[in-house]
Scaffold this motif. Structure first.
Motif, PDB file in Angstrom:
ATOM      1  N   CYS A   1       2.486  14.170  -1.040  1.00 12.38           N
ATOM      2  CA  CYS A   1       1.452  13.854  -0.194  1.00 12.38           C
ATOM      3  C   CYS A   1       2.150  13.004   1.441  1.00 12.38           C
ATOM      4  N   GLY A   2       3.292  14.504   1.214  1.00 15.78           N
ATOM      5  CA  GLY A   2       3.599  13.641   2.536  1.00 15.78           C
ATOM      6  C   GLY A   2       4.611  12.796   3.162  1.00 15.78           C
ATOM      7  N   LEU A   3       5.209  12.833   1.570  1.00 18.78           N
ATOM      8  CA  LEU A   3       5.938  11.610   1.695  1.00 18.78           C
ATOM      9  C   LEU A   3       7.190  11.448   2.221  1.00 18.78           C
ATOM     10  N   GLY A   4       8.262  10.710   3.301  1.00 17.94           N
ATOM     11  CA  GLY A   4       8.964  11.416   4.198  1.00 17.94           C
ATOM     12  C   GLY A   4       8.589  11.822   6.298  1.00 17.94           C
ATOM     13  N   SER A   5       7.344  11.918   5.732  1.00 13.76           N
ATOM     14  CA  SER A   5       6.834  12.690   7.236  1.00 13.76           C
ATOM     15  C   SER A   5       6.666  11.769   8.371  1.00 13.76           C
ATOM     16  N   PRO A   6       6.387  12.250   9.363  1.00 10.50           N
ATOM     17  CA  PRO A   6       6.417  11.157  10.398  1.00 10.50           C
ATOM     18  C   PRO A   6       5.531  10.393  10.593  1.00 10.50           C
ATOM     19  N   LEU A   7       5.323   9.623  10.488  1.00 10.92           N
ATOM     20  CA  LEU A   7       4.283   8.246  11.079  1.00 10.92           C
ATOM     21  C   LEU A   7       4.887   7.899  12.909  1.00 10.92           C
ATOM     22  N   PRO A   8       3.733   7.032  12.817  1.00 10.59           N
ATOM     23  CA  PRO A   8       3.613   6.468  14.113  1.00 10.59           C
ATOM     24  C   PRO A   8       4.601   5.468  13.680  1.00 10.59           C
ATOM     25  N   ILE A   9       5.037   4.212  15.441  1.00 15.35           N
ATOM     26  CA  ILE A   9       5.909   3.519  15.447  1.00 15.35           C
ATOM     27  C   ILE A   9       5.285   2.301  14.085  1.00 15.35           C
ATOM     28  N   ASN A  10       3.841   2.332  14.949  1.00 13.67           N
ATOM     29  CA  ASN A  10       3.707   0.788  14.033  1.00 13.67           C
ATOM     30  C   ASN A  10       2.620   1.199  12.877  1.00 13.67           C
ATOM     31  N   ALA A  11       2.924   1.981  12.150  1.00 16.64           N
ATOM     32  CA  ALA A  11       3.187   1.616  10.125  1.00 16.64           C
ATOM     33  C   ALA A  11       3.312   0.931  10.013  1.00 16.64           C
ATOM     34  N   ASN A  12       2.319   0.944   8.746  1.00 13.44           N
ATOM     35  CA  ASN A  12       2.658  -0.613   8.485  1.00 13.44           C
ATOM     36  C   ASN A  12       2.177  -0.260   6.502  1.00 13.44           C
ATOM     37  N   SER A  13       2.588  -1.612   5.347  1.00 10.89           N
ATOM     38  CA  SER A  13       2.586  -1.366   4.435  1.00 10.89           C
ATOM     39  C   SER A  13       1.035  -0.009   3.639  1.00 10.89           C
ATOM     40  N   PHE A  14      -0.009  -0.936   4.963  1.00 12.51           N
ATOM     41  CA  PHE A  14      -1.790  -0.501   4.094  1.00 12.51           C
ATOM     42  C   PHE A  14      -1.584   1.008   4.695  1.00 12.51           C
TER      43      PHE A  14
END
Length: 801
Positions: free
Chosen positions: A562-575
């Motif tokens: 389910c996309g685990l380990g894929s790139p994220l925005p710098i401000n990603a949070n637990s939600f």
């Protein structure tokens, strides 16, 4: 043997995923395969194909003979030719965040840099003053009885700049941002959809925007101040009996010729046209007109060009030969009607932009449709959804059946939860889309906004009608849903019917505008110089193959986790972190399926509308999910905010997954569809729709003064008058909140028969007071509320119809 095979697959996927340079990736793959042959004899069967494929890819002569030349010739034959109109439509406008989602590898740093729009001080003051006053002045029921706005409303619109929102200040306009325009139209629409439609037209597809972007300086100086102050009221004649959504096929014709104007012979055009469904036509003083231009005598200076194509001109409505027909009846009282003309002569200077813009009208129209598709119609839909949230949520709390608020029945909550989620979604979409319009004219983005906003409004208004029932059916000044219900089909039909928008536009334009290589490849394939075309085609094809391979690998890897380990925005949070990862997965899946469809179906994908529409749905839902996450981040942290966003995100990604599965299940080559389905969803369907607990949670929240309700309330007009259709319900809801605990206790005692059977409220309240069910301080507020409650559920009646 099995282990070696799995390791080879892992090696291949890794090389494709990380996209090292071609030679380095080939060396890694060959050396890895050689190493694995020492453990399993079966690997010799894979070694030779691996060596052959890497050799073809890396040796220019072999690559030319085995790959480039066959692919070029095959695609050159199979790809349809691109007409001038199609090319103009594809080249018009810009792209934005939707391009990142289509490419399969979203640049989340770009997303992080996107800030939602804010109103300027001037825009906020206009919203708080002029728009507020207009909302107090207009009444939709009165407009319906008149079949027109009141003279006072027309004067107020003209005198306060409502027709000049997009016109620069230098010409007397207000020059407001797309977000401000959307907010203004939403607030007006929440009180009177007819007034909003009236104000929308001059500020969307019409002469004003065309003049600002393309008009000559002389045209701007003359027309724009008059349009801004309401001296001139515009309409735009595009559609006709034979050309509705397919506006490019308009039969209306202009022939370049010489004629007389003001006693002098001038170069001009002789126009014959028949337009229908033109909003504001019955009251317009100036008409924008789209027609096909022909110059059989070469009078424009190019003897080799006869057919110039679609052209736009500006004509005074009282110009000789123009006939404004009788009004249409579009189901609402806004002005709409036909325009006709036969052999109407106009000077060539009346072409918008002058003679140099002859034949460039289609591109002009495509770029200017953004205001209608991205601002006006979505703002109407957003207003409708937010009023449904407020009014239906309040009514579901006020109205009782079987001695319980109807909003507590789970069957009702199934509908009200969708209303709550939909209103949250449309506000999120509005903010992201208008932010995109600040950076350009993204045609794909605005097509998504128009289709999905109006379709979601359709769903929400229908749910609202189901919940409110007979109270919503009976027409009259008390009805708070009827106006939006009757306006809904108009929003769905205009600016390109929704079926067309979904089936042809979103993926049709999206694949060309948003794919990193496709449009350039098509241009190379259609190059008249075959040698030059092939030279341009080779690097594009190689980059395209690497892009496709990488997305296939990403799709499989992300699908397993389910996309685990894929790139994220710098401000990603637990939600929001899990949601970004899921978007990464579905984005890669969309890119993979799009490339496979384009590669195997070629030009026939245009006729496979069921397939292309599903790909467009996936693309749109990913954009919608991104808008929800951005809006969620902009609101203060609260459980209500999380609940609305989670429900909306689940709905959006589940919709995307359903479209993905339907695409794979119906792919013409069934074996390839099965392979795509396994690649995209190797562990099955992972993105579930909202569950019953979430339905109950949102169904309860919509009846409460929760933070999301308060946030949405600021975007619409909320009347404080008990004589107003929506104000009556809102005031009753506010009164209920003040006496709720006492009213609940009183209602329970009444239902149990503890207060006697008199049926008289005063007697029952006295008995409740004696039994200490309520206090003395509760009696008068409960009487007042009961009067408001009863009045709020009544419908209008009339002496005669």
């Amino acid at each position: 043997m099995l282990l070696s095979l799995l390791l080879f697959i892992a090696l291949l996927v890794s090389v494709l995923y990380y996209q090292p340079p071609l030679r380095l990736g080939s060396v890694i793959l060959v050396l890895g395969t050689l190493f694995l042959t020492t453990y399993s004899g079966i690997m010799w069967l894979l070694l030779f194909p691996t060596l052959l494929i890497t050799a073809i890819l890396n040796i220019p002569q072999w690559r030319e003979r085995a790959l480039i030349k066959p692919a070029y010739q095959l695609l050159r034959r199979s790809m349809p030719s691109m007409s001038k109109t199609e090319r103009e439509a594809l080249e018009a406008g810009t792209t934005w965040w939707e391009k990142e989602l289509f490419g399969g590898q979203p640049d989340w740093s770009m997303y992080s840099d996107i800030t939602l729009p804010q109103l300027s001080e001037k825009e906020q003051q206009f919203l708080d003053n002029e728009v507020e006053q207009l909302c107090q002045l207009v009444d939709e029921w009165d407009i319906g009885q008149r079949k027109d706005l009141s003279p006072e409303a027309w004067d107020f619109l003209r005198q306060n700049g409502f027709f000049g929102l997009i016109i620069p200040e230098a010409f007397g306009g207000l020059d407001f941002s797309p977000y401000a325009q959307s907010r203004i139209m939403s607030k007006i629409a929440s009180k009177s959809p007819t007034t909003a439609v009236t104000a929308m037209v001059p500020n969307s597809l019409g002469p004003g925007e065309l003049l600002v972007k393309y008009g000559t300086e002389e045209q701007k100086q003359y027309w724009l101040p008059r349009l801004a102050n309401g001296t001139e009221l515009p309409c735009f004649g595009l559609t006709g009996p034979e050309a509705g959504s397919d506006a490019g096929s308009i039969p209306d014709m202009g022939i370049v010729c010489r004629g007389e104007m003001n006693g002098e012979e001038v170069l001009g055009l002789k126009l014959t046209f028949s337009k229908r469904w033109i909003t504001l036509a019955p009251v317009a003083t100036v008409i924008g007109l789209a027609f096909k231009l022909r110059d059989p005598e070469g009078l424009l200076g190019d003897p080799d060009t006869v057919d110039y194509g679609i052209t736009c001109a500006l004509l005074p409505a009282n110009h000789p030969g123009i006939e404004i027909g009788r009004r249409h009846n579009p189901g609402g009282p806004f002005m709409n009607g036909p325009i006709k003309g036969e052999d109407v002569f106009i000077p060539v200077d009346w072409i918008i932009g002058g003679a140099s813009m002859a034949g460039k009208g289609w591109r002009m129209l495509i770029e200017c449709l953004g205001a209608g598709r991205g601002v006006s119609l979505p703002s109407l839909a957003t207003a409708g959804s937010e009023m449904c949230y407020l009014n239906v949520g309040a009514y579901a709390r006020i109205r009782r059946q079987f001695n319980m608020e109807i909003g507590k029945f789970e069957g009702v909550q199934e509908a009200t939860a969708e209303i709550a989620s939909g209103a949250y979604t449309l506000e999120a979409m509005r903010q992201l889309v208008t932010r995109g319009l600040d950076d350009g004219a993204p045609s794909v983005l605005t097509a998504m906004a128009k289709y999905h906003a109006t379709e979601r409004m359709r769903t929400m208004v229908n749910h609202a009608m189901d919940v409110v029932g007979g109270r919503a059916i009976q027409l009259g000044p008390r009805n708070f849903l009827a106006a939006m219900y009757h306006t809904m089909p108009v929003a769905i039909t205009v600016e390109g019917a929704n079926i067309l928008t979904r089936s042809l536009m979103i993926f049709g334009q999206g694949s060309m505008r948003c794919h990193p290589y496709l449009f350039e490849e098509l241009q190379a394939l259609q190059n008249a110089d075959e040698v030059a075309g092939k030279e341009a085609f080779e690097p594009l094809l190689m980059a395209h193959l690497a892009h496709t391979g990488s997305n296939m690998a990403r799709t499989l890897v992300f699908g397993l986790g389910c996309g685990l380990g894929s790139p994220l925005p710098i401000n990603a949070n637990s939600f929001n972190k899990p949601w970004y990862q899921k978007i990464n997965h579905l984005s890669a899946a969309l890119a993979t399926c799009a490339d496979v469809a384009l590669g195997t179906l070629g030009g026939s994908i245009k006729r496979r509308e069921l397939l292309s529409a599903r790909l467009g749905d996936i693309h749109s839902e990913l954009l919608i999910a991104c808008s929800i996450l951005k809006y969620h981040q902009s609101l203060p942290t609260s459980d209500a905010n999380d609940a609305h966003a989670s429900f909306a995100l689940k709905r959006s990604l589940n919709n995307a997954q359903q479209s993905l599965v339907a695409f794979c299940d119906n792919f013409p080559q069934r074996w390839l569809g099965w392979l795509l389905k396994f690649l995209c969803l190797p562990l099955g369907r992972r993105y579930q729709a909202p569950d019953d607990n979430q339905i109950r949670e949102l169904g309860a929240l919509i009846m409460e003064p929760n933070p999301v309700r308060q946030a949405l309330k600021q975007y619409v007009y909320v009347s404080e008058s008990s004589d107003d259709a929506a104000g009556r319900v809102e005031n009753t809801f506010s009164a209920l909140l003040k006496v709720d605990s006492a009213w609940q206790a009183f209602s329970r005692a009444r239902s149990k028969g503890e207060l006697g059977a008199s049926g008289d409220l005063d007697t029952e309240l006295s008995e409740a007071l004696r039994l200490e069910i309520i206090t003395e301080a509760d009696v008068e507020p409960l009487k007042t509320y009961d009067q408001l409650r009863f009045d709020s559920v009544l419908t209008d009646d009339f002496e005669a119809l």
